[in-house]
Design a protein around this motif. Structure first.
Motif, PDB file in Angstrom:
ATOM      1  N   ALA C 231       0.831  -1.110  -0.040  1.00 21.69           N
ATOM      2  CA  ALA C 231      -0.036  -0.088  -0.188  1.00 21.69           C
ATOM      3  C   ALA C 231       0.721   1.283  -0.113  1.00 21.69           C
ATOM      4  N   LEU C 232       2.145   1.078   0.231  1.00 23.48           N
ATOM      5  CA  LEU C 232       2.962   2.276   0.562  1.00 23.48           C
ATOM      6  C   LEU C 232       2.948   3.124  -0.915  1.00 23.48           C
ATOM      7  N   ALA C 233       3.194   2.611  -2.042  1.00 23.44           N
ATOM      8  CA  ALA C 233       3.237   3.150  -3.287  1.00 23.44           C
ATOM      9  C   ALA C 233       1.856   4.107  -3.356  1.00 23.44           C
ATOM     10  N   PRO C 234       0.631   3.429  -3.402  1.00 22.15           N
ATOM     11  CA  PRO C 234      -0.402   4.288  -3.630  1.00 22.15           C
ATOM     12  C   PRO C 234      -0.797   5.325  -2.282  1.00 22.15           C
ATOM     13  N   ILE C 235      -0.347   4.857  -1.208  1.00 22.46           N
ATOM     14  CA  ILE C 235      -0.344   5.929   0.001  1.00 22.46           C
ATOM     15  C   ILE C 235       0.431   7.177  -0.280  1.00 22.46           C
ATOM     16  N   ILE C 236       1.785   6.959  -0.938  1.00 19.06           N
ATOM     17  CA  ILE C 236       2.617   7.859  -1.059  1.00 19.06           C
ATOM     18  C   ILE C 236       1.874   8.963  -1.996  1.00 19.06           C
ATOM     19  N   ASN C 237       1.493   8.458  -3.247  1.00 19.49           N
ATOM     20  CA  ASN C 237       0.708   9.218  -4.494  1.00 19.49           C
ATOM     21  C   ASN C 237      -0.423  10.020  -3.690  1.00 19.49           C
ATOM     22  N   VAL C 238      -1.195   9.415  -2.818  1.00 16.89           N
ATOM     23  CA  VAL C 238      -2.137   9.972  -2.204  1.00 16.89           C
ATOM     24  C   VAL C 238      -1.683  11.500  -1.319  1.00 16.89           C
ATOM     25  N   VAL C 239      -0.731  11.074  -0.599  1.00 10.39           N
ATOM     26  CA  VAL C 239      -0.124  12.061   0.316  1.00 10.39           C
ATOM     27  C   VAL C 239       0.367  13.233  -0.811  1.00 10.39           C
ATOM     28  N   ALA C 240       1.030  12.919  -1.538  1.00 12.06           N
ATOM     29  CA  ALA C 240       1.460  13.883  -2.575  1.00 12.06           C
ATOM     30  C   ALA C 240       0.731  14.721  -3.262  1.00 12.06           C
ATOM     31  N   LEU C 241      -0.277  14.066  -3.842  1.00 12.41           N
ATOM     32  CA  LEU C 241      -1.463  14.584  -4.360  1.00 12.41           C
ATOM     33  C   LEU C 241      -2.169  15.574  -3.702  1.00 12.41           C
ATOM     34  N   ASN C 242      -2.278  15.307  -2.274  1.00 10.63           N
ATOM     35  CA  ASN C 242      -2.991  16.113  -1.425  1.00 10.63           C
ATOM     36  C   ASN C 242      -2.320  17.352  -1.015  1.00 10.63           C
ATOM     37  N   LEU C 243      -0.664  17.156  -0.904  1.00 16.29           N
ATOM     38  CA  LEU C 243       0.025  18.104  -0.477  1.00 16.29           C
ATOM     39  C   LEU C 243      -0.139  19.082  -1.554  1.00 16.29           C
ATOM     40  N   ALA C 244       0.133  18.559  -2.907  1.00 13.56           N
ATOM     41  CA  ALA C 244      -0.071  19.315  -3.944  1.00 13.56           C
ATOM     42  C   ALA C 244      -1.358  20.408  -3.811  1.00 13.56           C
ATOM     43  N   TYR C 245      -2.346  19.401  -3.384  1.00 11.40           N
ATOM     44  CA  TYR C 245      -3.697  20.322  -3.404  1.00 11.40           C
ATOM     45  C   TYR C 245      -3.725  21.533  -2.406  1.00 11.40           C
ATOM     46  N   LEU C 246      -2.898  21.069  -1.226  1.00  9.37           N
ATOM     47  CA  LEU C 246      -2.825  22.397  -0.351  1.00  9.37           C
ATOM     48  C   LEU C 246      -2.289  23.510  -0.942  1.00  9.37           C
ATOM     49  N   ILE C 247      -1.337  23.310  -1.952  1.00  8.01           N
ATOM     50  CA  ILE C 247      -0.743  24.782  -2.715  1.00  8.01           C
ATOM     51  C   ILE C 247      -1.645  25.579  -3.044  1.00  8.01           C
ATOM     52  N   THR C 248      -2.967  24.965  -3.783  1.00 10.71           N
ATOM     53  CA  THR C 248      -4.110  25.782  -4.089  1.00 10.71           C
ATOM     54  C   THR C 248      -4.860  26.183  -3.293  1.00 10.71           C
ATOM     55  N   GLY C 249      -5.015  25.255  -2.118  1.00 10.21           N
ATOM     56  CA  GLY C 249      -6.045  25.741  -1.087  1.00 10.21           C
ATOM     57  C   GLY C 249      -5.443  27.194  -0.480  1.00 10.21           C
ATOM     58  N   VAL C 250      -4.030  27.164  -0.197  1.00 14.05           N
ATOM     59  CA  VAL C 250      -3.626  28.396   0.385  1.00 14.05           C
ATOM     60  C   VAL C 250      -4.303  29.558   0.023  1.00 14.05           C
ATOM     61  N   VAL C 251      -4.609  29.821  -1.404  1.00 15.99           N
ATOM     62  CA  VAL C 251      -4.910  31.015  -1.928  1.00 15.99           C
ATOM     63  C   VAL C 251      -6.296  31.515  -1.492  1.00 15.99           C
ATOM     64  N   VAL C 252      -7.293  30.663  -1.113  1.00 16.59           N
ATOM     65  CA  VAL C 252      -8.382  31.173  -0.674  1.00 16.59           C
ATOM     66  C   VAL C 252      -8.399  31.654   0.690  1.00 16.59           C
ATOM     67  N   VAL C 253      -7.794  30.501   1.320  1.00 17.83           N
ATOM     68  CA  VAL C 253      -7.646  30.581   2.852  1.00 17.83           C
ATOM     69  C   VAL C 253      -6.895  32.030   3.238  1.00 17.83           C
ATOM     70  N   GLU C 254      -5.950  32.268   2.486  1.00 23.02           N
ATOM     71  CA  GLU C 254      -4.871  33.347   2.829  1.00 23.02           C
ATOM     72  C   GLU C 254      -5.848  34.592   2.709  1.00 23.02           C
ATOM     73  N   VAL C 255      -6.561  34.685   1.753  1.00 21.20           N
ATOM     74  CA  VAL C 255      -7.600  35.867   1.440  1.00 21.20           C
ATOM     75  C   VAL C 255      -8.656  36.010   2.832  1.00 21.20           C
ATOM     76  N   VAL C 256      -9.234  35.038   3.027  1.00 22.48           N
ATOM     77  CA  VAL C 256     -10.139  34.937   4.391  1.00 22.48           C
ATOM     78  C   VAL C 256      -9.328  35.573   5.578  1.00 22.48           C
ATOM     79  N   PHE C 257      -8.271  34.904   6.015  1.00 23.89           N
ATOM     80  CA  PHE C 257      -7.706  35.289   7.115  1.00 23.89           C
ATOM     81  C   PHE C 257      -6.634  36.355   6.977  1.00 23.89           C
ATOM     82  N   VAL C 258      -6.706  36.878   5.810  1.00 20.83           N
ATOM     83  CA  VAL C 258      -5.836  38.004   5.625  1.00 20.83           C
ATOM     84  C   VAL C 258      -4.416  37.788   6.128  1.00 20.83           C
ATOM     85  N   TYR C 259      -3.831  36.734   5.562  1.00 20.93           N
ATOM     86  CA  TYR C 259      -2.635  35.954   5.797  1.00 20.93           C
ATOM     87  C   TYR C 259      -1.700  36.554   4.833  1.00 20.93           C
TER      88      TYR C 259
END
Lengths: 535, 307, 311
Positions: C231-259
């Motif tokens: 399961a390591l390979a799929p889990i690693i990919n899942v984590v990477a994919l979501n960390l990459a998603y975080l990158i996009t996520g910060v945009v909206v969140v930064e605006v809300v919290f004036v970060y």
């Protein structure tokens, strides 16, 4: 000489789930196994043999549940035992050998680690002793390089060797009982012999009881003391092996035996010019040469059987003929004129002349199209039929393949049985009104009785329409039944070819000899005799 | 908190209505559609009901809304009252009316965008899988390169260039999303293209358009429909986020994302009104997801049953 | 093989930089007219063109831009003429901090929940976790953010706006950025949990897991020894994919919290149509995204014996 009872199953009932509904797949099966005895469990697909085999370990797959009966193993009631008690038995006193060793070995660990796991966990022996023991058993199973092979990963070992390694692994704790679930079904005939012999010897050597599950009567006859026949979750009959082979009682069992007796009368050699000739064909996938200088002829009203094991190039030859894989040299001649090598360059009429029937009717028929469209499309496309004429033609074709048009014309493939689907494949080929039909292992996915029906139908159609068949198969019995000419292939080359009577009459070419002698016969002494004669 | 209670009550009411409708469907329908209805979990019935309600509100918006979309009809930030059930916004427009028109604008634009992305992405994906060879290589590598840029970032880049009008919003999001659809359609089709029935059709001499239309598409439909639901959610959330950031649909057009942004100051005073449009977004996304989950489950269940 | 993968990653980054640069060439008219508007005189346009170097051919400008970017020089902002590197400076650190914070919270939670709900499939726990995840996925990020503000900031537990400066201590930083990090965590955890669950369930159906059960191994050992390595390979990919998603996520969140992060900066730049800044930030985000996927690929190659031990 009856020894004490090891396993006694009474009134076993198991239900299986499909979708949200449960239905009974094992309907009250009794089974008794003595110490050191081998019981053959045979039946066609859906007979419930694997389910019964797993139940002997107190195990039911996801989506199955044991609903009735008792399973007594050496005085322990497996249905009443706790999961921990059952776990203590599995791998230690009852072991399992699966059909596909390649899928059943964990790809992440070396063979020897997986071997040592059960003995160490069950406290039978320490790891270093287990590893020494493994080498010993690998040697007994006649694996090459017994010292080194355990340190390989599953993907680095061939299928036949993996199957033997898995049998060795099952032996690791010297269990009282091993369940063999179709252990040789996925193997080529010549490999099957080796695995079968190794399994038989080791079971005898350690005096292990076994349940040997298979659909192949001749295979089970070599290893089993007794044979039990199952049909749709119920027992048909049970008898000692020799008695079962010599004098089956039930009609169903007799019909299983009778399958291989069907044979098309021998035809005189064809005198007319061949319809289709393969001339000096060499072909490659990328840089790997897969066919080398392959030549043979196919005549109207005759069948050429192309025989060989997996990787011999039989299906690749079909791809070259149909134009899917243009050859690097050589040509395909139809009716005296060379066909363009590539599919796209062929005319519609050229395409119409050579039709194909596939092994897996499931994947060969579009599951979303109704029979009307599946069969009608070639007639519409090649012969320009429309409306009423098309409808009438589809009905004619359904009649030809012995299906009632009114019942079936608007069905989807999913609503048909395996044999019926294969008939639709035949009807689709006929709809084009071809002169040559390539049959790629058309019977090997079917149960034996269904196979016979398909072979008879094909033979009838051949006589009626003067069709030329190229019959690709690995099954020698099928070749005996229907071939006129035989082409034996090995590693991309034709190693033997000729009229059927020549090929099947000694003296044989060495590879033909190996192939022919490896086909199990309905004789309990066949394997012993064969091994003696080869030794 | 009376507000939380009324939201809970409203949702419970919707669930109850969904249950009643499903029971009615089971009783009235026959044959195949009845078996679908009887397999349907309550969540899926709820999802379908919500989707139908949204569609109705979007179509009948002018009839339902008490005030016009863009008119200033009161003073700013009025509290909830009989005249203005949900109060007024930052410049005195009626919140309820704008919420109703928002169904038309936000959902409509998201739907159009998804549909566009789907037609382009899935046709190209099926074509690439069927044809293979260099065409597939070029298209796939190109899509790989585009997908190496995170979706929102790529959208922002394109919006900077083309400006933030509604048309460029639709085109930009559709283009970005089409790459994802392409990937999925291609991989679904690749599973189908290796089937013998495709080979049989090729050997028969069928053309690419027939193969896509008659042989591949019917078999790719189930995963594509589920994917349409998921992509719609994604597009809908993206557009709402962009509008929230002030880069998507802009006032005076009523849109749920920009309504949250416009009135966000009220939240710091503990007023929930600005969250209502966000709640509308969330409810629809949940509903679509429920239906998609059911569809995916059905697709996998059917596979098991035929084995 | 790993080297080829890394080379491919670098190649991809190069192509992406081309795409990002080429995007400006799509501008109707050109950058100078775009900036000055329709009413500008030809002289001023020409002057600006010279100043921006628009008279050079595109490949030359691309090369200058790329080599500059590699040495940390992204040119100047079109909006206020300040060096982009200065604008990005501290903000990059803030964004990375927020993303890592969210990752540190979400990865352990998501993996635990995902594995547990796969093991206890169809149990109450599984159903609850799934329903919760489905809900969290369906909510827009700003909705989650404002609800958290409404619940947690209104009661005064956490600040709803993030004011940080270079003197803020690490502890204070953690406290002040808690709400934005929690928002991101909720969104990402849901995705990651669902994907982990699916990967494990897929794996538990394989014949070798059945074989392990038939060897009499305990459930724990089956999971740890037989499922997890695969399961390591799929889990690693899942984590990477979501960390990459975080990158996009910060945009909206930064605006809300004036970060004060890159996302906030990017949104402002898009509003001002400050293409130079947008390009620079897009390149940074894309590089992080490609880098994460590259690391995931390399790690899953290393954990796969089929790729590490050839026949």
């Amino acid at each position: 000489m009856t020894r004490e009872v090891l396993l006694r199953i009474e009134g076993l009932r198991i239900e299986g789930r499909s979708g949200d509904t449960w239905s009974e797949i094992v309907k009250g099966v009794d089974l008794t196994l003595h110490k050191g005895e081998v019981l053959g469990l045979i039946g066609e697909s859906g007979a419930g043999k694997s389910t019964v085999g797993l139940a002997a370990m107190g195990f039911a797959r996801d989506g199955c549940k044991i609903t009735g009966g008792s399973i007594m193993f050496d005085g322990i009631d497996l249905r009443r035992a706790t999961e921990a008690q059952r776990r203590a038995l599995r791998g230690k006193r009852i072991a399992y050998v699966a059909q596909s060793a390649a899928a059943s070995f964990n790809p992440a660990h070396r063979l020897i680690e997986q071997y040592a796991e059960a003995p160490v966990i069950h406290g039978v022996m320490a790891r270093d002793k287990a590893e020494k023991d493994a080498v010993d058993l690998y040697r007994k199973m006649q694996l090459p390089d017994p010292e080194g092979i355990g340190f390989r990963y599953p993907h680095q070992v061939s299928g036949g060797q993996l199957q033997r390694a898995m049998t060795a692994m099952a032996m690791a704790c010297r269990p009282d009982l091993i369940i063999f679930d179709e252990p040789t079904t996925a193997l080529d005939v010549t490999t099957q012999i080796e695995v079968l012999a190794a399994i038989r010897d080791i079971v005898r050597q350690f005096d292990t009881a076994a349940i040997y599950i298979t659909h192949d009567l001749a295979v089970v006859a070599q290893a089993a003391d007794r044979i039990k026949v199952l049909l749709r979750g119920e027992e048909v009959e049970e008898a000692p092996t020799r008695q079962m082979l010599d004098a089956p009682r039930e009609e169903y069992t007799k019909s299983l035996w009778a399958v291989r007796s069907f044979a098309r009368p021998v035809q005189p050699p064809a005198t007319a010019a061949p319809v289709l000739s393969v001339r000096g064909v060499t072909a490659a996938y990328g840089k790997t040469v897969v066919l080398e200088d392959v030549s043979f002829d196919i005549h109207a009203g005759r069948t050429v059987a192309v025989v060989g094991e997996s990787g011999s190039g039989k299906s690749t030859t079909a791809r070259v003929i149909t134009g899917l894989l243009p050859p690097t040299s050589g040509e395909i001649v139809f009716d005296g004129a060379a066909l363009p090598p590539a599919l796209k360059a062929r005319t519609r009429n050229q395409l119409r002349q050579v039709q194909m029937i596939y092994q897996m009717a499931d994947t060969a028929l579009n599951p979303k199209q109704r029979l009307r469209e599946l069969i009608g499309r070639p007639a519409q496309m090649y012969l320009g039929l429309h409306g009423r004429a098309l409808d009438a033609r589809v009905r004619d074709l359904l009649h030809l393949i012995e299906l009632d048009p009114d019942t079936y014309i608007d069905r989807l493939p999913g609503e048909l049985s395996g044999g019926q689907k294969q008939r639709i494949g035949i009807a689709r080929a006929l709809a084009a009104e071809p002169r040559v039909i390539i049959c790629d292992e058309v019977t090997s996915a079917l149960d034996q009785i269904v196979q016979e029906g398909i072979l008879q139908l094909l033979t009838r159609l051949q006589d009626e329409f003067g069709l030329a068949y190229m019959f690709i198969t690995h099954d020698i019995a099928t070749v005996r039944a229907i071939a006129d000419e035989v082409v034996v292939m090995q590693r991309g080359r034709v190693v033997d070819a000729g009229h059927k009577t020549e090929i099947f009459t000694p003296p044989h070419q060495p590879y033909t000899e190996l192939l022919l002698s490896s086909v199990p016969e309905m004789d309990p002494d066949w394997l012993t005799r064969l091994l003696d004669s080869r030794a | 908190m009376g507000f939380a209670a009324s939201v809970t009550l409203g949702l419970a009411g919707l669930f109850a209505l969904a249950w009643v409708l499903r029971a009615g469907a089971r009783a009235l329908l026959t044959g195949h559609s009845r078996s679908i209805a009887s397999d349907m979990p309550l969540t899926a019935a709820f999802g379908l009901l919500v989707i139908v309600i949204y569609a109705f509100v979007a179509i009948a918006a002018p009839l339902l809304a008490p005030f016009p979309e863009r008119d200033i009809v009161g003073t700013q930030f009025q509290a909830w009252s009989a005249d203005h059930p949900l109060g007024t916004d930052r410049i005195g427009r009626d919140m309820l009316s704008r919420l109703i028109y928002g169904a038309r604008n936000t959902v409509g634009i998201a739907f159009a965008t998804t549909a566009l992305a789907f037609v382009v992405g899935s046709l190209l994906g099926l074509w690439a899988a069927l044809t293979g060879g260099w065409l597939d290589q070029i298209l796939s590598r190109f899509v790989d390169a585009l997908m190496a840029i995170p979706a929102l970032i790529f959208s922002l880049l394109l919006l900077t260039i083309f400006g933030t009008s509604v048309l460029s919003l639709i085109l930009v999001i559709a283009a970005v999303d089409a790459t994802r659809v392409f990937r999925l359609a291609r991989s679904v089709a690749q599973g189908i293209v290796v089937m013998d029935y495709i080979e049989a059709a090729r050997l028969r001499g069928e053309g690419a358009w027939f193969l896509i239309r008659r042989e591949i598409l019917p078999n790719a439909m189930a995963p594509l429909v589920a994917e349409f639901g998921l992509r719609f959610c994604f597009v809908f959330l993206s557009i709402s986020s962009l509008s929230f950031l002030g880069l998507g649909i802009k006032p005076p057009t009523a849109d749920w994302g920009s309504m949250v942004r416009d009135n966000a100051t009220l939240i710091t005073f503990g007023d929930v009104t600005p969250l209502l449009p966000a709640g509308c977004i969330a409810l629809l996304t949940v509903a679509v997801n429920f239906v998609v989950d059911w569809q995916l489950y059905r697709a996998s269940g059917l596979r098991e049953a035929t084995q | 093989m790993i080297l080829t993968r890394i080379a491919l990653g670098v190649g991809l980054l190069f192509v992406v930089s081309l795409v990002i640069f080429w995007a400006t060439e799509l501008l109707p008219g050109d950058l100078a007219t775009q900036l000055l508007g329709q009413s500008a005189t030809p002289e001023t346009v020409a002057a600006l063109r010279a100043q921006l170097g628009l008279n050079d051919p595109a490949p030359v400008r691309y090369w200058a831009w790329l080599t500059g970017a590699l040495t940390g020089d992204f040119g100047v902002s079109l909006a206020n003429n300040r060096p982009i590197a200065d604008l990005i400076g501290a903000r990059l650190g803030n964004t990375v901090f927020l993303a890592l914070y969210a990752a540190a919270l979400s990865v352990p939670i998501a993996l635990t929940l995902g594995i547990l709900s796969a093991l206890w499939r169809n149990s109450i726990f599984d159903r609850m976790a799934n329903a919760g995840a489905l809900g969290a996925i369906s909510l827009p990020e700003f909705f989650i953010a404002y609800i958290l503000v409404l619940w947690l900031a209104q009661t005064g537990f956490f600040p709803s706006m993030v004011r940080i400066n270079p003197t803020t201590t690490f502890g204070d930083r953690l406290y002040m950025t808690f709400l934005p990090a929690l928002t991101l965590t909720l969104v990402v955890t849901a995705h990651m949990m669902r994907m982990t669950r699916a990967a494990i369930i897929n794996l538990m159906a394989s014949p070798y897991i059945e074989m392990a059960r038939l060897k009499g191994l305990s459930p724990l050992r089956i999971v740890l020894r037989h499922a997890l390595p695969n399961a390591l390979a799929p889990i690693i990919n899942v984590v990477a994919l979501n960390l990459a998603y975080l990158i996009t996520g910060v945009v909206v969140v930064e605006v809300v919290f004036v970060y004060p992060g890159l996302g906030q900066l990017m949104v402002d730049a898009v509003s001002n149509r400050d293409i130079a800044v947008v390009q620079a930030i897009a390149l940074i985000f894309a590089a992080a995204y490609i880098g994460l996927n590259l690391i995931a690929d390399v790690l899953s190659t290393i954990t796969n014996p089929r790729l590490m031990h050839r026949r």
